[in-house]
Design a protein around this motif. Sequence first.
Motif, PDB file in Angstrom:
ATOM      1  N   THR A  85       0.817  -1.137   0.082  1.00 19.95           N
ATOM      2  CA  THR A  85      -0.240   0.115  -0.032  1.00 19.95           C
ATOM      3  C   THR A  85       0.750   1.235  -0.135  1.00 19.95           C
ATOM      4  O   THR A  85       2.465   1.098   0.259  1.00 19.95           O
ATOM      5  CB  THR A  85      -1.048  -0.104   1.621  1.00 19.95           C
ATOM      6  N   SER A  86       0.425   2.538   0.220  1.00 21.23           N
ATOM      7  CA  SER A  86       1.029   4.165  -0.007  1.00 21.23           C
ATOM      8  C   SER A  86       1.306   4.499   1.417  1.00 21.23           C
ATOM      9  O   SER A  86       0.291   5.307   2.080  1.00 21.23           O
ATOM     10  CB  SER A  86       0.559   4.163  -1.583  1.00 21.23           C
ATOM     11  N   VAL A  87       0.289   3.692   2.419  1.00 23.48           N
ATOM     12  CA  VAL A  87      -0.007   4.192   3.573  1.00 23.48           C
ATOM     13  C   VAL A  87       1.311   3.979   4.534  1.00 23.48           C
ATOM     14  O   VAL A  87       2.098   5.470   4.787  1.00 23.48           O
ATOM     15  CB  VAL A  87      -0.375   3.292   4.725  1.00 23.48           C
ATOM     16  N   ILE A  88       2.775   3.514   3.953  1.00 24.37           N
ATOM     17  CA  ILE A  88       4.069   4.215   4.726  1.00 24.37           C
ATOM     18  C   ILE A  88       4.253   4.124   3.806  1.00 24.37           C
ATOM     19  O   ILE A  88       5.311   3.290   2.673  1.00 24.37           O
ATOM     20  CB  ILE A  88       3.952   2.793   5.439  1.00 24.37           C
ATOM     21  N   ARG A  89       5.599   5.428   3.694  1.00 22.88           N
ATOM     22  CA  ARG A  89       6.159   5.004   2.814  1.00 22.88           C
ATOM     23  C   ARG A  89       8.099   5.514   3.445  1.00 22.88           C
ATOM     24  O   ARG A  89       8.083   6.469   3.469  1.00 22.88           O
ATOM     25  CB  ARG A  89       6.410   6.282   1.057  1.00 22.88           C
ATOM     26  N   LEU A  90       8.267   3.806   3.264  1.00 20.89           N
ATOM     27  CA  LEU A  90       9.512   4.130   4.468  1.00 20.89           C
ATOM     28  C   LEU A  90      11.438   3.550   3.908  1.00 20.89           C
ATOM     29  O   LEU A  90      10.616   2.559   3.368  1.00 20.89           O
ATOM     30  CB  LEU A  90       9.386   4.277   5.489  1.00 20.89           C
TER      31      LEU A  90
END
Length: 660
Positions: free
Chosen positions: A80-85
């Motif tokens: 998903t694009s909820v977390i981008r780290l």
Amino acid sequence: MAAFAVSAALHLRFDGNVPSIYWSQLPTIIPLFVVVRIASLWAFRAYTSLWRYATLREALAGGAGVALGSVLLFTLAMTTSVIRLPRSVFAIEALLFAFAAGAPRFAVRWRRAWIQKASGQRGKRVLIVGAGDAGSMLVREFERQPHLGVHVVGLVDDDVTKINRELGGVRVLGRRRDIPDIVKRYGVERIIIAMPSAGADVIRETMAICRQTDAELKTLPPVGELVAGQVRAQDVRDVRIEDLLRREPVATDLTAISGYLRGKRVLVTGAGGSIGSELCRQVCAFEPELLVLLDHSENAVFEIDAELRERCPGAALAPVIADIRHRAKMDQVCRRYRPHVVFHAAAHKHVPLMEVNPDEAIANNVLGTRNVAEAAARWGAERFVMVSTDKAVNPGNVMGATKRMAELVVQAMQAAHNDAAANGAAAEGPGPGRENGAAADGAAADGAVPGGTRFVSVRFGNVLGSRGSVIPMFQRQIEQGGPVTVTHPDMTRYFMTIPEAVQLILQAAAIGRGGEVFLLDMGEPVRIADLAHDLIRLSGLVPGKDIEIVYTGVRPGEKLFEELINDGETVIKTSHEKIMALAGREVDVAAVRDPVRRFGERLADEERDERKLAQLVDLLYAAVDGRPVHPPAAVAAGAAVATGAAPTRSPEPAEAAKPS
């Protein structure tokens, strides 16, 4: 902690210069990290542990929770694009979170351990013998309970691969033979034998080594007495005589035993005696529909009834005060309760007393057995199990002869039932008829179920610690300062523990098909003099110095050693390694029924002088083996002792008790 871990991970990843694209995500992703971390740890019950008692198990559960959370967060980032780290942030965050979550928790544990170690140095200094599972559990128990004031200075074990290694932070200092030196070097005050699976020989050897020191000696009970095989600090106790006679634990087929006890009505005669009460305890564990506790002693019935109501809440119990000599009463009890299984443990057991009271021995042991067996069969019992004794083998005393006669009564009942089944008629027991058939007819009219009962006897030796047995007698004499009286230096007896004997009785009942006399494996015979020496030493005294042992002579009717099988009997293996069946000559029902009838007639005569008692005893021996070997003079001598005349032999403690 989750917020700290993800923030710190970003700072470490970018050396403090976190790009705004990642820093701006923190308000959004921190709540997600917190929820995932809490849920993951909760899934592995990390929040239900008492961390002051934390062990490797709690550490592994916490680690698994951290790993699960990391996998979930990384999966969210990849799908998903909820977390981008950056990926490396997840690894750094996991390490930081594990440290942040675990350090405070284990700090509690480490602080407690440090305090315990400091206080333990001031406790009783203990050496544990045995660096196996039991020793390991005992070390952890003392570590978890500093209030016990125990400081374990080390362990000993004969496994050389364990020496100088540590078990729970405690070093294995040497082998058993090194115990005296270790006690001196480390100032040991107490030695605990932690070898619940060890045999009697190992326990004896260990005790002999420990006696070379001044340290207090304790032990763990055998593995069969430990709750679920787990060692607790409260299991540590004084060494008992049973530990010196320890044998391999009995393996029982619980399924087979449960099959004939669970949901059934069970009657135990002699329910207040040593064997009878233990039968009640073990039967109760199989959840019978009803357990009938029958004994002639009001006190004994009261005690076992109260104990079982506390031990087995909700169990259906029926306490019955009755004497097995009363035929009509036995019929009434069986008619009322309709037992499926009858364990007949009621008996007079003391050899010297029965020598001078032969009429009571016959009335109780022979006619009483007949009464219970007939009533059980008449009212549809599926199994009848009589508790016998090794004194029934080639009997040389009245008690043994009555128990052998009782075995024959039980076998004759089976033979009569077999004949009746073959002829399609109800069986008549080996007693003096049924009042011209009235009892049998009346029973049938009342709905009694004739036939179908399996009759067996189970024969074994002395049981440790039973009422009136040699061990309590010796202990009482030691407490009084001695002397300890033994009949003969070469006298031997077979011994079993009460729970072991009862386990095998229950197993034999499951094996029995009807008519068998089962013999239990009783191990090697034990010299009574050795028992006396052991009991004196267990009391911390020295035989011959602190307590004298006096030999008083063999009493009338006693043997120097007990036999296991009668002349003409052969041993047959069964499906259980500790239970054997005995095959002998076929029982003649008429040859048993006739003397039983004559016993009843003679005992109906209330005027019993010495001549009549002698004739009764001669009839007993003639019925057992065809030869009247008990001369009237012996009965007269016994009667003199009973009435207070000068005895011909010095008094001594009663021989180890037979099943009661």
